[in-house]
Each structure stands twice: as structure tokens, then as C-alpha cells.
Design a protein around this motif. Sequence first.
Motif, mmCIF file in Angstrom:
data_model
loop_
_atom_site.group_PDB
_atom_site.id
_atom_site.type_symbol
_atom_site.label_atom_id
_atom_site.label_comp_id
_atom_site.label_asym_id
_atom_site.label_seq_id
_atom_site.Cartn_x
_atom_site.Cartn_y
_atom_site.Cartn_z
ATOM 1 N N ILE A 36 10.311 -8.450 -27.295
ATOM 2 C CA ILE A 36 10.631 -9.672 -26.547
ATOM 3 C C ILE A 36 10.055 -9.597 -25.141
ATOM 4 O O ILE A 36 9.473 -10.560 -24.636
ATOM 5 N N LYS A 37 10.209 -8.432 -24.504
ATOM 6 C CA LYS A 37 9.702 -8.258 -23.136
ATOM 7 C C LYS A 37 8.176 -8.348 -23.110
ATOM 8 O O LYS A 37 7.591 -8.933 -22.176
ATOM 9 N N LEU A 38 7.513 -7.797 -24.120
ATOM 10 C CA LEU A 38 6.055 -7.875 -24.192
ATOM 11 C C LEU A 38 5.604 -9.329 -24.329
ATOM 12 O O LEU A 38 4.681 -9.768 -23.639
ATOM 13 N N GLN A 39 6.260 -10.088 -25.201
ATOM 14 C CA GLN A 39 5.914 -11.492 -25.364
ATOM 15 C C GLN A 39 6.193 -12.282 -24.094
ATOM 16 O O GLN A 39 5.450 -13.213 -23.748
ATOM 17 N N GLU A 40 7.236 -11.889 -23.393
ATOM 18 C CA GLU A 40 7.553 -12.545 -22.121
ATOM 19 C C GLU A 40 6.422 -12.333 -21.114
ATOM 20 O O GLU A 40 6.022 -13.270 -20.398
ATOM 21 N N ALA A 41 5.906 -11.114 -21.056
ATOM 22 C CA ALA A 41 4.802 -10.804 -20.138
ATOM 23 C C ALA A 41 3.549 -11.584 -20.514
ATOM 24 O O ALA A 41 2.848 -12.126 -19.652
ATOM 25 N N ILE A 42 3.250 -11.652 -21.816
ATOM 26 C CA ILE A 42 2.060 -12.354 -22.291
ATOM 27 C C ILE A 42 2.162 -13.851 -21.997
ATOM 28 O O ILE A 42 1.223 -14.467 -21.490
ATOM 29 N N LYS A 43 3.308 -14.438 -22.318
ATOM 30 C CA LYS A 43 3.503 -15.870 -22.077
ATOM 31 C C LYS A 43 3.442 -16.185 -20.585
ATOM 32 O O LYS A 43 2.911 -17.225 -20.182
ATOM 33 N N PHE A 44 4.003 -15.284 -19.784
ATOM 34 C CA PHE A 44 3.970 -15.474 -18.330
ATOM 35 C C PHE A 44 2.525 -15.548 -17.841
ATOM 36 O O PHE A 44 2.168 -16.417 -17.046
ATOM 37 N N ALA A 45 1.685 -14.653 -18.338
ATOM 38 C CA ALA A 45 0.276 -14.636 -17.923
ATOM 39 C C ALA A 45 -0.482 -15.844 -18.472
ATOM 40 O O ALA A 45 -1.333 -16.416 -17.790
ATOM 41 N N GLU A 46 -0.157 -16.250 -19.686
ATOM 42 C CA GLU A 46 -0.884 -17.344 -20.319
ATOM 43 C C GLU A 46 -0.575 -18.709 -19.693
ATOM 44 O O GLU A 46 -1.371 -19.628 -19.801
ATOM 45 N N ASN A 47 0.564 -18.817 -19.052
ATOM 46 C CA ASN A 47 0.978 -20.106 -18.500
ATOM 47 C C ASN A 47 0.632 -20.265 -17.027
ATOM 48 O O ASN A 47 1.262 -21.062 -16.326
ATOM 49 N N GLN A 48 -0.354 -19.524 -16.572
ATOM 50 C CA GLN A 48 -0.777 -19.624 -15.180
ATOM 51 C C GLN A 48 -1.946 -20.596 -15.046
ATOM 52 O O GLN A 48 -2.792 -20.682 -15.943
ATOM 53 N N PRO A 49 -2.011 -21.332 -13.938
ATOM 54 C CA PRO A 49 -3.117 -22.291 -13.745
ATOM 55 C C PRO A 49 -4.444 -21.586 -13.538
ATOM 56 O O PRO A 49 -4.502 -20.415 -13.143
ATOM 57 N N CYS A 50 -5.520 -22.302 -13.809
ATOM 58 C CA CYS A 50 -6.870 -21.754 -13.673
ATOM 59 C C CYS A 50 -7.228 -21.538 -12.201
ATOM 60 O O CYS A 50 -6.850 -22.329 -11.337
ATOM 61 N N LYS A 51 -7.962 -20.478 -11.975
ATOM 62 C CA LYS A 51 -8.522 -20.166 -10.660
ATOM 63 C C LYS A 51 -9.946 -19.661 -10.891
ATOM 64 O O LYS A 51 -10.338 -19.444 -12.036
ATOM 65 N N PRO A 52 -10.745 -19.478 -9.839
ATOM 66 C CA PRO A 52 -12.137 -19.041 -10.030
ATOM 67 C C PRO A 52 -12.263 -17.844 -10.978
ATOM 68 O O PRO A 52 -11.500 -16.874 -10.871
ATOM 69 N N VAL A 53 -13.211 -17.919 -11.902
ATOM 70 C CA VAL A 53 -13.374 -16.917 -12.958
ATOM 71 C C VAL A 53 -13.510 -15.501 -12.413
ATOM 72 O O VAL A 53 -12.938 -14.547 -12.956
ATOM 73 N N CYS A 119 -11.494 -21.187 -18.410
ATOM 74 C CA CYS A 119 -10.403 -22.149 -18.280
ATOM 75 C C CYS A 119 -10.434 -23.092 -19.484
ATOM 76 O O CYS A 119 -11.464 -23.690 -19.789
ATOM 77 N N LYS A 120 -9.305 -23.190 -20.177
ATOM 78 C CA LYS A 120 -9.222 -24.058 -21.352
ATOM 79 C C LYS A 120 -7.885 -24.782 -21.333
ATOM 80 O O LYS A 120 -6.835 -24.148 -21.329
ATOM 81 N N GLU A 121 -7.949 -26.089 -21.284
ATOM 82 C CA GLU A 121 -6.751 -26.935 -21.284
ATOM 83 C C GLU A 121 -5.794 -26.550 -20.155
ATOM 84 O O GLU A 121 -4.577 -26.519 -20.329
ATOM 85 N N GLY A 122 -6.379 -26.225 -19.000
ATOM 86 C CA GLY A 122 -5.570 -25.949 -17.823
ATOM 87 C C GLY A 122 -5.102 -24.522 -17.659
ATOM 88 O O GLY A 122 -4.462 -24.190 -16.657
ATOM 89 N N ASN A 123 -5.395 -23.658 -18.634
ATOM 90 C CA ASN A 123 -4.989 -22.253 -18.559
ATOM 91 C C ASN A 123 -6.181 -21.345 -18.799
ATOM 92 O O ASN A 123 -7.106 -21.706 -19.522
ATOM 93 N N MET A 124 -6.137 -20.166 -18.204
ATOM 94 C CA MET A 124 -7.217 -19.210 -18.379
ATOM 95 C C MET A 124 -6.992 -18.402 -19.654
ATOM 96 O O MET A 124 -5.888 -17.888 -19.884
ATOM 97 N N ILE A 125 -8.024 -18.301 -20.477
ATOM 98 C CA ILE A 125 -7.926 -17.523 -21.710
ATOM 99 C C ILE A 125 -9.016 -16.450 -21.731
ATOM 100 O O ILE A 125 -10.033 -16.572 -21.050
ATOM 101 N N VAL A 126 -8.788 -15.402 -22.504
ATOM 102 C CA VAL A 126 -9.804 -14.390 -22.755
ATOM 103 C C VAL A 126 -10.601 -14.862 -23.966
ATOM 104 O O VAL A 126 -10.053 -15.064 -25.045
ATOM 105 N N LEU A 127 -11.904 -15.042 -23.765
ATOM 106 C CA LEU A 127 -12.755 -15.609 -24.812
ATOM 107 C C LEU A 127 -13.040 -14.615 -25.933
ATOM 108 O O LEU A 127 -13.512 -13.511 -25.687
ATOM 109 N N LEU A 128 -12.784 -15.038 -27.155
ATOM 110 C CA LEU A 128 -13.239 -14.325 -28.344
ATOM 111 C C LEU A 128 -14.326 -15.162 -29.000
ATOM 112 O O LEU A 128 -14.516 -16.337 -28.667
ATOM 113 N N ALA A 129 -15.042 -14.585 -29.937
ATOM 114 C CA ALA A 129 -16.131 -15.309 -30.596
ATOM 115 C C ALA A 129 -15.633 -16.598 -31.231
ATOM 116 O O ALA A 129 -16.318 -17.620 -31.226
ATOM 117 N N GLU A 130 -14.421 -16.560 -31.756
ATOM 118 C CA GLU A 130 -13.863 -17.734 -32.442
ATOM 119 C C GLU A 130 -13.574 -18.891 -31.490
ATOM 120 O O GLU A 130 -13.354 -20.022 -31.927
#
Length: 233
Positions: A36-53, A119-130
Motif C-alpha cells: 500500500i505504501k509503495l502504491q501511495e508513493a507511485i501515485k503521489f509521483a504520478e499525480n504531479q504537474p508537468c515541469k521542464p523535462v 508530459c502526457k495529459e498533464g502529468n509526467m510519465i516515463v516513456l516505454l516503447a508502447e
Amino acid sequence: MKKILLLVFSLLTVITLFYACKKDNKYDELTHLAAIKLQEAIKFAENQPCKPVEEWRIDTISNRYVAVHPSFEREYIKLINEYKKLFEQAIKAYRPDKKEGLVYDTTPIELYPHFGVRCKEGNMIVLLAEDLDLVEINQRLEMLFPKVRDFFKDTPCTDASKWYIITLLKDCEFVPIAITNTPNFRTFEEMERQYRSLNAAKVLLTKGMDCPSVNPNPSQGIVCVNGKASVKL
């Protein structure tokens, strides 16, 4: 007498099972809290607004990548440390006796290669090939292929037994490449993994491209010719 011994044995068995279950329940509880704590950390990071790459870094935690920015890094690290602490407690709860420590697979999980952040849909993501479209995949493949193909082009070949062959798929063509162990082999390995990941994503997007699944003309080995590795076809 036999009945008494049987009764004692049964009581000991019940007590042993009780403590074993109690220990396992504690382990399960802590493992669940850690997840649960790991998912909390991941969700916290994923829900941050975009900033310079260029301001982001990529963290590898558990079996995934996470994009981290200095603006929230302290809070993110705090959550990750809480996750690690809970996980360590779970391991201790499962085997409190060091002599009976857990035996588990410590082989690192090899994640799919990433291609930076975006930046994708307002949030920063780590790009995979998919996450890439077919146009960008093709562009990246065209850029990577000559780098992978020619990586060992200028590496001297004096002993063919120290070389081996890998095969890349390029537009349904099987391309054999001679490789050998060098100090910068890790660089080659990362590029090769990126190429294969991109090509796999391309195959999915193009419904297989009708490529053959087996190389009809497999390589026959490697020879050294004028100090260069040459693949025998």
C-alpha cells in the motif's frame, strides 16, 4: 498412556500451528501495508504537474520506473523509505531467527528499457516503447539500427572463438551482427535492448508485419578476416 501421549502431541501441534499462523499473519499484514505504501508513493509521483523535462530524474523501484522532480522528491523519498521499512519488518516477522532466514531469489528484475520522460495529459510519465506511435518508433529504429550494427565494427578480431552472433530484425529481414565482450559492452547492450523493445512495439502496432518467425538463412559462425570479425552465411 498412549492416549495421554497422543493428547500431548496434539496439543503441541495446535500450539505450533497457532504460533506459525500468528507469525504468517504478521508477515502478510506487513507485506500488505508495504505494498500500500509503495502504491501511495507511485501515485503521489504520478499525480504531479508537468515541469521542464531536463529537471526530472527516473527512479527504479520494485518492478517499475517512476519520474521524480526536485519539487516533491523529499516527500517521495519519505514514502519510499516507509515502504522499505515495512518490507524489512515483514521479512523479520517471517523469520525472526537469523539462522532460519528467508531464502528468496535476489536476481534483479530486468525492466523494459525506457526512453526518457514526457508530459502526457498533464502529468509526467516515463516513456516505454508502447507509449510511442508508429512514426516515432520508426524514427528511433532508423537512428538506432546503424549504431547497434556497427558498434563493434572497429574492434580488432584476432580470435573468432571470443566472438558470437546476435540477430536483429529489420523490416522483416534477419540481420546477423558479430559482437564480443568489451569494456563498453554495457552501452551496446542498452542500445540493443532499446532496439528490440521498439521493434516489438512496432510488430504489435502493425499486426505482425507478416514477418517470418524463423530465420530462413541462419549464420554459420564467425571468422577473423584482416583483423575484422566477419559473419559466415
